[in-house]
Motif scaffolding. Structure first.
Motif, PDB file in Angstrom:
ATOM      1  N   THR A   1       4.564   2.193   5.240  1.00 40.59           N
ATOM      2  CA  THR A   1       3.320   2.963   5.317  1.00 40.59           C
ATOM      3  C   THR A   1       3.312   3.859   6.555  1.00 40.59           C
TER       4      THR A   1
ATOM      5  N   ASP B   1      -4.084  -1.571  10.195  1.00 43.25           N
ATOM      6  CA  ASP B   1      -4.360  -3.002  10.351  1.00 43.25           C
ATOM      7  C   ASP B   1      -3.112  -3.799  10.706  1.00 43.25           C
TER       8      ASP B   1
ATOM      9  N   VAL C   1      -2.300 -12.880   6.124  1.00 38.85           N
ATOM     10  CA  VAL C   1      -3.506 -13.052   6.927  1.00 38.85           C
ATOM     11  C   VAL C   1      -4.670 -12.241   6.350  1.00 38.85           C
TER      12      VAL C   1
ATOM     13  N   VAL D   1       3.191 -14.615   7.641  1.00 38.48           N
ATOM     14  CA  VAL D   1       2.238 -15.335   6.777  1.00 38.48           C
ATOM     15  C   VAL D   1       1.209 -14.311   6.319  1.00 38.48           C
TER      16      VAL D   1
ATOM     17  N   LEU E   1       1.449  -3.939  10.626  1.00 35.94           N
ATOM     18  CA  LEU E   1       2.784  -3.385  10.380  1.00 35.94           C
ATOM     19  C   LEU E   1       3.618  -4.476   9.712  1.00 35.94           C
ATOM     20  N   ASP E   2       4.032  -4.191   8.495  1.00 34.06           N
ATOM     21  CA  ASP E   2       4.771  -5.167   7.702  1.00 34.06           C
ATOM     22  C   ASP E   2       6.189  -4.598   7.510  1.00 34.06           C
TER      23      ASP E   2
END
Ligand code: XMP
Ligand code: MG
Length: 185
Positions: A115, A108, A161, A159, A110-111
């Motif tokens: 992961t 979903d 989401v 932010v 990529l932060d």
């Protein structure tokens, strides 16, 4: 019963719609076309691996638009946001044998990168023919671990989401658009 065709209004915890449903739809179409072209010679050896739970809607839409033969599999992980140790825990493994297969990880967002870094390393030990990554959203301001992403839907600011599979404490996953949340206390 609510009208399933109506676009749900923003609730009071949501600041704005960041990406509307039509825009998501068009971008998923483009990604599917690109992925289909790139894997046209994959000879039935393509496995899409969705990372649960956040990718379930993205992978469903993407998979149905691919015109190359493929199988769909899933993996579940837990990681704690705010934990910069990079700890990722495997909760449920895939079922398909990846040996000699082309693996496309479908995520979903990529932060920090923890992961996907974990998954790419892990899958590469299983002797696949190739490992690539597709993420719907990328938050470049939060990257900690560098990861190579092959397909990116949208780049977004730092932010929180929700919607289109993404949640806040399991809320808002089924919104057809991606919305920005107000910061939570
Ligand atoms: P990283 O790249 O840090 O990503 O390993 C870990 C997971 O964090 C989740 N994530 C989000 N989920 N809204 C969400 O619903 C967000 O804004 C958001 N940012 C990060 C996501 O599950 C990702 O896989
Ligand atoms: Mg995720």
């Amino acid at each position: 019963m609510k009208d399933s065709l109506a676009i749900p209004a923003l609730t009071e915890d949501l600041a704005r719609v960041l990406i509307d449903a039509d825009t998501i739809n068009r971008r998923v179409d483009e990604l599917a076309r690109q992925i289909s072209a790139d894997y046209k010679d994959s000879e039935g050896k393509l496995i899409l691996v969705g990372v649960l739970k956040g990718s379930f809607i993205f992978i469903a839409d993407l998979a149905r638009r691919l015109n190359v033969e493929h199988v769909v599999d899933f993996i579940a992980l837990s990681s704690y946001r705010g934990d910069h140790s990079g700890n990722v825990r495997l909760l449920m493994d895939t079922r398909e044998n990846m040996e000699d297969k082309h693996v496309l990880i479908v995520e979903d967002i990529l932060d920090s990168g923890n992961t996907l870094d974990y998954l790419i390393r892990n899958f590469k030990t299983r002797n696949p023919k190739s490992v690539r990554t597709a993420v719907l959203l990328d938050k470049p301001d939060r990257h900690i671990v560098p990861v190579d992403i092959d397909y990116i839907g949208f780049t977004i600011p730092d932010v929180w989401v929700v919607g289109y599979g993404l949640d806040y404490n399991e809320k808002h996953r089924t919104l057809p658009y991606i919305a920005e949340m107000y910061p939570q206390a």
